[in-house]
Design an enzyme around this catalytic site. Structure first.
Site, PDB file in Angstrom:
ATOM      1  N   GLU A  46       6.642  67.443  54.650  1.00 13.16           N
ATOM      2  CA  GLU A  46       5.830  68.629  54.869  1.00 13.16           C
ATOM      3  C   GLU A  46       6.676  69.798  55.376  1.00 13.16           C
ATOM      4  O   GLU A  46       6.540  70.930  54.918  1.00 13.16           O
ATOM      5  CB  GLU A  46       4.717  68.323  55.884  1.00 13.16           C
ATOM      6  CG  GLU A  46       3.775  67.209  55.452  1.00 13.16           C
ATOM      7  CD  GLU A  46       4.188  65.849  55.981  1.00 13.16           C
ATOM      8  OE1 GLU A  46       3.313  65.061  56.364  1.00 13.16           O
ATOM      9  OE2 GLU A  46       5.413  65.566  55.996  1.00 13.16           O
ATOM     10  N   ASP A 194      26.347  29.098  42.504  1.00 12.19           N
ATOM     11  CA  ASP A 194      26.735  30.290  41.738  1.00 12.19           C
ATOM     12  C   ASP A 194      27.788  31.159  42.418  1.00 12.19           C
ATOM     13  O   ASP A 194      28.401  32.000  41.752  1.00 12.19           O
ATOM     14  CB  ASP A 194      25.493  31.150  41.453  1.00 12.19           C
ATOM     15  CG  ASP A 194      24.456  30.416  40.629  1.00 12.19           C
ATOM     16  OD1 ASP A 194      24.822  29.475  39.910  1.00 12.19           O
ATOM     17  OD2 ASP A 194      23.270  30.795  40.711  1.00 12.19           O
ATOM     18  N   ARG A 201      25.450  46.783  42.153  1.00 16.33           N
ATOM     19  CA  ARG A 201      26.467  47.318  41.249  1.00 16.33           C
ATOM     20  C   ARG A 201      25.787  48.149  40.166  1.00 16.33           C
ATOM     21  O   ARG A 201      25.205  47.613  39.226  1.00 16.33           O
ATOM     22  CB  ARG A 201      27.292  46.173  40.637  1.00 16.33           C
ATOM     23  CG  ARG A 201      28.026  45.368  41.709  1.00 16.33           C
ATOM     24  CD  ARG A 201      28.898  44.288  41.156  1.00 16.33           C
ATOM     25  NE  ARG A 201      28.163  43.214  40.509  1.00 16.33           N
ATOM     26  CZ  ARG A 201      27.547  42.229  41.150  1.00 16.33           C
ATOM     27  NH1 ARG A 201      27.563  42.198  42.487  1.00 16.33           N
ATOM     28  NH2 ARG A 201      26.925  41.272  40.501  1.00 16.33           N
ATOM     29  N   GLU A 290      15.623  36.228  45.882  1.00 18.78           N
ATOM     30  CA  GLU A 290      16.190  35.987  44.564  1.00 18.78           C
ATOM     31  C   GLU A 290      16.399  34.509  44.245  1.00 18.78           C
ATOM     32  O   GLU A 290      16.974  34.173  43.217  1.00 18.78           O
ATOM     33  CB  GLU A 290      17.520  36.748  44.429  1.00 18.78           C
ATOM     34  CG  GLU A 290      17.357  38.258  44.475  1.00 18.78           C
ATOM     35  CD  GLU A 290      18.557  38.989  43.901  1.00 18.78           C
ATOM     36  OE1 GLU A 290      19.328  38.378  43.146  1.00 18.78           O
ATOM     37  OE2 GLU A 290      18.715  40.183  44.206  1.00 18.78           O
TER      38      GLU A 290
END
Length: 362
Positions: A46, A194, A201, A290
């Site tokens: 505002e 993993d 990225r 995730e």
């Protein structure tokens, strides 16, 4: 009001723990000033719009997607700035759910003789600030569960190969999600299998790296994991239980990684409600979960998922040994299964993204 919402969205991922707010001033039917809140501690939308409008704000109409504040925080009250600028009418899409604001900003404006209108584009405004609304009312982050799977629901082959099930466009979308989230969470199994970086990225632009949180109740992740590299941008924390070895905690501390010791649940894993409460205390308003399958299943079993994003790749993996997006025992009856509401389906590259809000049976 659509323009105010558009302006507010310009600061996605940058204003936490404050909400996303855009505002504009209209004088004689023309927009004469626009603004949006850019980050906590900077002028509110505002004030930004009033400054841009200058003298033309007097006698003008203000449109804003969230009720103006009426208290001193990091900045002075917006209600007083609006009154001082000579605005005669204020349209707000929704009232601020923050108890120290809710209804008070509107009341102060009306007390000063300014007409107020509430409710235009209310649903869109609530969606835009769904993370802020959850955090300010429930004291925990808004939880977004994300996974990528094959058409038959597998997140890896029976040998554990998972790179890459989803296509390049879907992977970029995930980095865009990270760019707007306060924190992301993965389980120990995902890091062991993993060895992900868990960074944002997006080449060619300035990015936001959310707090990386790894659930590792007993300290199973190797210290050489890439997510523990002190050279990575952003911060990494480990959510652990009292079973986490003291010497490993000290080794991580020397790498600049905080270990949060939290209660254990019945299975000896990190208590998710305790984790969310701690993140909420740390002003984390949105959490992107995730995976993997064990962690995701735990969140669904505890009814702690607010939104689901599922990337479905056009391939079939099959096999009894291939892991599914949700592991564990699963539901015994279809009547127990959550269903998605406000479903949205879109194509992202070669993949399909299905998103929605889980609703659990009564």
């Amino acid at each position: 009001m659509h323009r105010a919402l558009e302006l507010a969205g310009c600061a996605r991922g940058r204003t936490s723990p404050n909400p996303l707010v855009g505002a504009l001033v209209v004088h004689d039917g023309e927009i004469v000033g626009e603004g949006y809140h850019q980050r906590a501690g900077t002028p509110h939308a505002e004030v930004d719009a009033l400054r841009a409008a200058g003298a033309l704000a007097r006698g003008g109409i203000l449109y804003v997607n969230l009720e103006p504040c009426n208290h001193y925080g990091r900045t002075p009250p917006c209600s007083e700035a609006i009154i001082a600028a000579g605005i005669v009418e204020v349209h707000m899409a929704m009232l601020d759910p923050n108890p120290i604001v809710n209804g008070q900003g509107r009341a102060r404006l009306e007390q000063a003789g300014i007409r107020t209108v509430v409710g235009e584009c209310a649903a869109e405004a609530a969606d835009l600030n769904e993370a802020f609304v959850t955090w300010i009312t429930a004291g925990r982050p808004f939880v977004i569960a994300k996974f990528a799977c094959s058409l038959d629901g597998k997140i890896a082959t029976r040998t554990g190969e998972s790179r890459w099930i989803s296509g390049e466009a879907a992977r970029q979308r995930v980095h865009e999600l990270r760019d707007t989230a306060d924190a992301l969470l993965v389980g120990a199994n995902t890091v062991i299998a993993d060895d992900p970086l868990l960074t944002t990225r997006l080449p060619g632009r300035e990015v936001h790296h959310p707090l990386r949180v790894i659930a590792d109740s007993r300290g199973r992740i190797p210290l050489e994991a890439r997510a523990f590299d002190p050279a990575l941008p952003g911060k990494t924390s480990v959510a652990a239980t009292p079973a986490f070895p003291v010497e490993r905690r000290e080794a991580l501390r020397q790498r600049g990684i905080e270990v949060l010791t939290l209660p254990a649940d019945a299975q000896g894993r990190v208590d998710l409600r305790a984790l969310l409460a701690e993140l909420g205390r740390r002003e984390v308003t949105s959490l992107l979960v995730e995976g993997g399958g064990t962690l995701l299943e735990s969140f669904f079993r505890a009814h702690l998922v607010d939104k689901l994003l599922c990337f479905i790749a056009p391939l079939l993996i099959g096999g009894r040994e291939a892991p599914s997006a949700l592991s564990g025992e699963g539901v015994a009856h279809l009547s127990e299964a959550p269903r998605l509401e406000r479903l949205h389906v879109e194509q992202v590259g070669v993949d399909i993204l299905v998103s929605g809000y889980p609703r659990w049976p009564d």
